[in-house]
Design a protein around this motif. Structure first.
Motif, short mmCIF file in Angstrom:
data_model
loop_
_atom_site.label_atom_id
_atom_site.label_comp_id
_atom_site.label_asym_id
_atom_site.label_seq_id
_atom_site.Cartn_x
_atom_site.Cartn_y
_atom_site.Cartn_z
N TYR A 182 -21.39 2.48 87.49
CA TYR A 182 -21.04 3.03 86.35
C TYR A 182 -22.34 3.70 85.42
CZ TYR A 182 -16.49 0.23 86.89
OH TYR A 182 -15.41 0.49 87.56
N GLU A 183 -23.45 2.90 85.72
CA GLU A 183 -25.27 3.32 85.34
C GLU A 183 -24.85 4.31 85.12
OE1 GLU A 183 -25.92 1.84 82.40
OE2 GLU A 183 -26.78 3.36 82.19
N ARG A 186 -22.78 7.37 84.04
CA ARG A 186 -22.58 7.32 83.42
C ARG A 186 -24.22 8.73 82.73
NH1 ARG A 186 -20.82 2.74 81.12
NH2 ARG A 186 -22.58 1.23 82.23
N SER A 187 -24.89 8.38 83.48
CA SER A 187 -26.18 9.42 83.31
C SER A 187 -26.31 10.75 83.98
CB SER A 187 -27.14 8.38 84.03
OG SER A 187 -27.80 8.20 85.03
N ARG A 189 -22.73 12.30 83.98
CA ARG A 189 -22.27 12.68 83.19
C ARG A 189 -23.30 13.52 81.58
NH1 ARG A 189 -18.84 14.03 85.88
NH2 ARG A 189 -19.11 13.03 87.75
N LYS A 190 -23.90 12.02 81.30
CA LYS A 190 -24.96 13.29 80.08
C LYS A 190 -25.33 14.40 80.46
CE LYS A 190 -26.54 9.89 77.38
NZ LYS A 190 -26.27 8.73 76.48
N GLU B 208 -15.52 1.65 81.62
CA GLU B 208 -16.39 1.64 81.47
C GLU B 208 -17.44 2.90 81.50
OE1 GLU B 208 -15.10 0.09 84.06
OE2 GLU B 208 -15.47 -2.23 83.87
N VAL B 209 -16.74 4.20 82.18
CA VAL B 209 -17.80 5.53 81.76
C VAL B 209 -16.80 6.34 81.11
CG1 VAL B 209 -18.69 5.30 84.01
CG2 VAL B 209 -16.33 6.29 83.52
N ASP B 211 -15.77 7.43 77.95
CA ASP B 211 -16.42 7.97 77.10
C ASP B 211 -17.46 9.17 77.60
OD1 ASP B 211 -16.91 5.26 74.91
OD2 ASP B 211 -15.51 6.25 74.90
N ALA B 212 -18.70 8.06 78.98
CA ALA B 212 -19.41 9.35 79.33
C ALA B 212 -18.65 10.86 79.76
CB ALA B 212 -20.49 9.48 80.41
N GLU B 215 -17.57 13.39 76.83
CA GLU B 215 -18.51 14.20 76.05
C GLU B 215 -19.47 14.83 77.00
OE1 GLU B 215 -21.98 11.32 75.75
OE2 GLU B 215 -22.91 12.95 74.96
#
Lengths: 289, 324
Positions: A182-183, A186-187, A189-190, B208-209, B211-212, B215
């Protein structure tokens, strides 16, 4: 009284028939296979549906499933070639192929489950260890399934079982690893979001700069042209003046100067100095100047 | 019977209905036989079929809707099965239809993608019985089997795609591919089940993801917005500049026309005056001169100075009609 006896007799006959039937008739259904045991030992195997008969009391019937059974074993961990842990949840389809072998080797339901688990899990683990994680999920899924099925089936023959398909139902990462996935998601996608934004800004800046440049060019060209046109006007006017006035330049100087005097000398603000012999005073000296 | 004093009346045993008495034991047999025969009657509704087994062996032809009869136990028995479309839910369970409510099942819905990402995927499978005999007698637990196979097929399909593909463009492909895989498995298992449809319900990034991911979508919109703004700047500035350019040109042209017109006018005027003047130049010149001086002199202070004597010389100020 006789009627009563015949009534009772009829009833007893009926019950007796039913009893005899229950003790000796064996109906094997289409989804069943049956072994007839005599004092516990198997004597006859009935795999085709139909009506059969056995010796009452001495012979006993044990019924087994003939259809394909789905065995949904629980999850198990398997380690891939690139040392990652996969939590695998698979199912297997099997059937009792050889009833005689089966009942000699497997005594109980729990034993059956244990046999299946051993065969399936070991085949699965061995095969998963031969592939990287992403290949298990994608590219080699079919191959892995086929090999595991074949391996498991070969081993299962010894127990009178036929394994027709071992298939991965779920292959997931352990929960501990999920968090790191997940981390990473997230990164990732960021990074994408940042990239979109900066692309947008870059594109917008380009458009604006291009626009400003275009505007300058348009205005400069217009100024250039306008000046030329004005110049043309001046030139033409000069030509017209020249053509007209050069017919008599001196006369033009005269009347033009007169006009200038008219326009520029303000009443009350001009002092004119004349000499006594000025033309203007000529006739003041006498009627003939 | 008349009441005679010497006759004692003994109470009669209750009357047995005549016909049963007449039938006796055989009567009971007939009744039991009747019950036995009636037990063979059964009804098949629309959307159902019946499969008859005779001494355990299934008869080839399933029976359609209507009222039928089979030879009762122990000879024949009947299974009636539903052949309409059935539906299974994967990744969620509906717990209420009014109002519509359901519960998530993440262990069923979270799946690994080709690029090692995780996606949440809920779907339904619609199937029906195609071959009732195979359905009844080939697989022990057909519903459980199709459920397991459906999960397997969907995960294989998802596992061969990247998460971006799954979330955006690939949805109908995923449905088709999973339907095909699942149907192949149902054939392979000889299950007698026909797969009508696999329908995706919600395909989302895991909670969990989420929101990302959102974005990214809003960043993409932001990019478009910035570009649009710049373009409307462009659409504003360029036409204005062109307008300004046109204005300058028009002004220049007007200037040019005016200049030429005025020159023409002046030239014509001069030519006309010149023509007249030339008829009597000396007279006209004198006349013109005097006309102008006549106009100017009243407003001037005139001083007469003797050039020979120089300096300040006695003079006669000749003032005009200003009355001093």
């Amino acid at each position: 009284m006789r009627k009563l006896i015949s009534f009772a007799g009829g009833l007893i006959l009926l019950l007796a028939l039913i009893l005899v039937w229950n003790l000796s008739a064996v109906v094997v259904h289409q989804h069943e296979q049956v072994v007839i045991t005599e004092f516990g030992a198997p004597v006859r195997f009935l795999t085709q549906p139909g009506l059969y008969f056995k010796t009452p009391f001495i012979q006993d019937v044990r019924t087994f499933e003939k259809r394909v059974i789905i065995y949904d074993s629980g999850q198990t961990d398997a380690i891939t070639r690139d040392k990652k842990t996969l939590v695998v949840d698979n199912y297997a389809l099997y059937r009792i192929k050889d009833l005689e072998t089966f009942i000699s080797k497997v005594r109980s339901e729990s034993e059956r489950r244990k046999v299946l688990d051993d065969i399936i899990y070991s085949a699965l683990r061995v095969e998963v260890a031969r592939h990287d994680l992403i290949d298990v999920v994608d590219k080699d899924r079919e191959t892995l399934t086929r090999v595991v099925t074949e391996t498991a089936n070969t081993q299962a023959q010894a127990y009178g079982l036929e394994i027709m398909d071992v298939r991965i139902k779920r292959a997931e990462l352990p929960t501990e690893n999920q968090a790191s996935v997940y981390e990473r998601m997230r990164s990732e996608r960021k990074r994408q979001a940042t990239q979109y934004r900066s692309e947008g800004e870059e594109e917008a800046a380009k458009i604006r700069a291009e626009t400003d440049k275009q505007r300058s060019i348009i205005l400069a060209e217009a100024y250039n042209q306008a000046q030329q046109i004005r110049g043309e006007g001046e030139a033409e006017a000069t030509r017209i003046y020249t053509e007209a006035l050069s017919q008599d330049p001196e006369f033009y100087a005269f009347i033009r100067t007169m006009e200038a005097y008219q326009k520029s000398f303000q009443p009350g603000h001009t002092k004119l100095i004349l000499t006594p012999d000025s033309e203007l005073l000529k006739y003041l000296r006498g009627p003939n100047g | 019977m008349t009441d005679h004093p010497n006759v004692i009346n003994i109470p009669r045993p209750p009357k047995v209905p005549g016909f049963i008495k007449g039938l006796g034991g055989w009567g009971l047999v007939v009744v039991l036989l009747g019950i036995w025969l009636i037990s063979g009657a059964y009804q098949v509704e629309a959307g159902e079929v019946a499969v008859v087994r005779r001494f355990g062996r299934a008869l080839e032809q399933p029976i359609g809707p209507g009222l039928h009869w089979h030879v009762p136990w122990p000879v024949e028995r009947v299974d009636i099965i539903n052949i309409t479309v059935q539906r299974i839910e994967v990744g969620f369970r509906t717990i209420n239809t009014e109002p519509l409510d359901y519960v998530d099942m993440p262990e069923e819905s979270l799946m690994l993608t080709k690029d090692e990402n995780i996606v949440s995927n809920t779907f339904t499978v619609q199937y029906r019985v195609g071959d009732p005999i195979k359905f009844l007698f080939n697989i022990e637990d057909p519903e459980g089997t199709i459920r397991a196979a459906a999960e397997s097929a969907m995960r294989a399909t998802v596992g061969s795609r990247t998460i971006d593909d799954i979330l955006t463009t690939g949805k109908s492909e995923i449905q088709l591919e999973t339907t095909r895989l699942l149907q192949d498995l149902m054939y392979k298992y000889d299950s007698g089940i026909l797969v009508d449809n696999v329908l995706l319900q919600d395909v989302n990034p895991p909670d969990e993801v989420v929101d990302a991911f959102k974005e990214v979508a809003s960043a993409r919109e932001e990019k478009q917005r910035l570009i649009n703004e710049a373009q409307s700047y462009q659409n504003d500035v360029i036409p204005k500049a062109r307008g300004e350019a046109q204005k300058q040109l028009r002004e220049a042209e007007a200037f040019r026309a005016e200049r030429v017109e005025r020159a023409e006018g002046d030239a014509q005027r001069f030519k006309a005056i010149l023509a007249e003047y030339r008829k009597a130049p000396a007279i006209n010149r004198t006349r013109m001169y005097l006309e102008v001086m006549e106009q100017l002199l009243p407003g001037m202070e005139v001083y007469v100075v003797d050039a020979e004597t120089g300096g300040i010389v006695p003079y006669l100020p000749l003032k005009g009609g200003s009355g001093q």
